[in-house]
Enzyme design. Structure first.
Site, PDB file in Angstrom:
ATOM      1  N   SER A 168       3.133   3.111  -6.278  1.00 14.77           N
ATOM      2  CA  SER A 168       1.884   3.867  -6.333  1.00 14.77           C
ATOM      3  C   SER A 168       0.809   3.255  -5.438  1.00 14.77           C
ATOM      4  O   SER A 168       0.950   3.197  -4.227  1.00 14.77           O
ATOM      5  CB  SER A 168       1.427   3.989  -7.784  1.00 14.77           C
ATOM      6  N   ASP A 194       0.157  10.741  -6.428  1.00 19.51           N
ATOM      7  CA  ASP A 194      -0.090  11.333  -7.740  1.00 19.51           C
ATOM      8  C   ASP A 194      -1.564  11.330  -8.131  1.00 19.51           C
ATOM      9  O   ASP A 194      -1.920  11.795  -9.212  1.00 19.51           O
ATOM     10  CB  ASP A 194       0.764  10.670  -8.832  1.00 19.51           C
ATOM     11  N   ASP A 233       1.768   7.062  -3.543  1.00 21.24           N
ATOM     12  CA  ASP A 233       2.827   7.993  -3.951  1.00 21.24           C
ATOM     13  C   ASP A 233       2.310   9.393  -4.229  1.00 21.24           C
ATOM     14  O   ASP A 233       3.057  10.258  -4.675  1.00 21.24           O
ATOM     15  CB  ASP A 233       3.594   7.451  -5.166  1.00 21.24           C
ATOM     16  N   ASP A 240      -3.288   8.254  -2.945  1.00 20.92           N
ATOM     17  CA  ASP A 240      -2.686   6.926  -3.073  1.00 20.92           C
ATOM     18  C   ASP A 240      -1.280   6.954  -2.490  1.00 20.92           C
ATOM     19  O   ASP A 240      -0.816   7.983  -1.989  1.00 20.92           O
ATOM     20  CB  ASP A 240      -2.690   6.466  -4.531  1.00 20.92           C
TER      21      ASP A 240
END
Length: 433
Positions: free
Chosen positions: A101, A238, A236, A234
């Protein structure tokens, strides 16, 4: 109790325990054995972000899964919520994402989604951990494929929720991460004029001085280039943070307030980190406000308990339960822009519509989170600070679920910074003892 799984999967520094190739192979075997119990030949969708270690961990996890007869479908580099969506859309047994992340490139992680597109519950993760202690000889030979339609299908899903953005001058900070290809394509197809930044991943620059946790550069670009707003994702994909035309951070609390009003929500689920100003403003509008522990899985649980459909965190991790089962930065951006069009005004107007209490958040790196958190001196200091803040502010001291940090948050109309620094200094001192 789970030994390896935290609030967002298994996380750590790649190449070091627990994220060694040997362990990830065993994790794949254990997870494969668990998924094989769910029915006939299991199918697991597997994606990754742009870290240099993601290829290695992907290979180890896939080998472990296939040793238990699992069919592995590689999705390539794709945002985490894309894995969740496709797992549900395609009726797969599970989805797996290799990512840490918003963490630096040295870290990585593995998170699993069930067939509903939701992260596996704590009980399922505990069962996989129990299976780690068993031997798992090859039970069947699994196979592997490349699902080349993954990005197109996820893009189509997002475009179905996109407002007409014609005329909008938009800056994108892609964090050199999983949205680096998809982000510009999505907003251009929705009609925006896009300027993309931090979109050249090299395996080591993910989140470095950019992205939702470091939006300062994007804020400067928005102001200097005269853009209407900026979006910072960010690593990843999400979560998302907005930048208004004045260079100010329009974060998750602002998003919840604007979208709750625009979409006629009856209430909102935040977390213990949500600003007290959001709670006050929503209640003044007659909307319920509930707090959950930090972590989108706990926001989702609280949404189900309350029957609400909108919840999230100040980090920009927001769940629109009518549309998706997990936080999705790209979807959140689209729905927030749709809400903005419906309510009128621009982002700067809505920034000023939500007066937030001053909040100070500090992260202190420690060697043993549990020892420091349970230290009597820290517990007494917390109780004393809470007595001081009673009725005029909030305090939250908690171990990070993804990093070796203890986070200190103080929220008050005055004195927040001094109190936060004193508590952070005590945490650091106790760690050195």
């Amino acid at each position: 109790m789970r030994r390896y799984f935290g609030t967002d999967g298994v996380r750590g520094e790649a190449g070091k325990p627990p994220l060694t190739p040997e362990f990830v192979l065993r994790l794949g075997q254990a997870a494969g054995a668990y998924f094989a119990r769910q029915g006939a030949r299991p199918v697991v969708l597997l994606a990754k972000d742009t870290r240099e270690s993601s290829d290695l961990l992907e290979a180890a996890l896939a080998a472990g899964l296939m040793s238990q007869g699992v069919r592995v479908e590689h999705l390539g580099v794709l945002p985490t919520p894309g894995v969740a969506y496709l797992t549900r859309r395609l009726g797969a047994t599970a989805g797996a994402m290799i990512s840490a992340s918003h963490n630096p490139y040295q870290d990585n992680g593995i998170k699993f989604f069930g067939p509903s597109g939701e992260k596996l519950p704590d009980e399922a993760e505990a069962e996989i951990e129990a299976l780690l202690e068993e031997a798992h000889p090859t039970r069947a030979i699994g196979t592997v494929g490349d699902f080349r339609e993954a990005e197109r299908m996820y893009l189509d899903f997002l475009l179905a929720h996109a407002p007409d953005l014609t005329g909008l001058r938009l800056g994108l900070d892609l964090a050199h991460g999983a949205t680096y290809r998809l982000g510009p394509k999505l907003f251009q197809r929705a009609g925006a004029e896009v300027m993309a930044f931090f979109n050249t991943p090299d395996g080591r620059n993910i989140n470095r001085g950019c992205g939702s946790t470091h939006p300062e550069a994007l804020a400067r670009f928005v102001v200097e280039l005269g853009l209407d707003l900026g979006l910072a994702f960010d690593g990843d994909g999400d979560r998302v943070q907005f930048i208004d035309r004045k260079g100010r951070l329009f974060h998750g609390d602002h998003i919840l307030y604007l979208t709750a009003l625009a979409f006629g929500e009856e209430g909102v689920v935040g977390t213990v980190m949500s600003n007290m100003g959001l709670e006050v403003a929503l209640r003044e509008r007659g909307l319920a406000f509930h707090r959950a522990p930090v972590g989108d899985r706990y926001v989702l649980e609280r949404l189900k308990e309350t029957g609400l459909s909108l919840g999230g965190e100040p980090s920009g991790h927001v769940i629109f339960l009518r549309h998706h089962t997990t936080g999705d930065g790209l979807l959140t951006a689209l729905l927030t822009l749709k809400a903005l069009k419906a309510m009128g005004g621009d982002l700067a107007d809505w920034y000023e519509a939500l007066p937030l209490y001053p909040q100070v958040l500090l992260g202190v790196r420690v060697s043993d989170k549990a020892r420091v958190m349970n230290h009597p001196r820290l517990q007494e200091a917390i109780r004393e600070a809470e007595r001081t803040l009673a009725g005029r502010g909030r305090l939250n001291v908690r171990p990070s679920g993804t990093e070796p940090l203890i986070r200190v948050m103080v929220e008050a109309k005055e004195g927040a910074e001094e109190m936060a620094r004193e508590l952070a200094a005590l945490v650091a001192a106790l760690d050195r003892e």
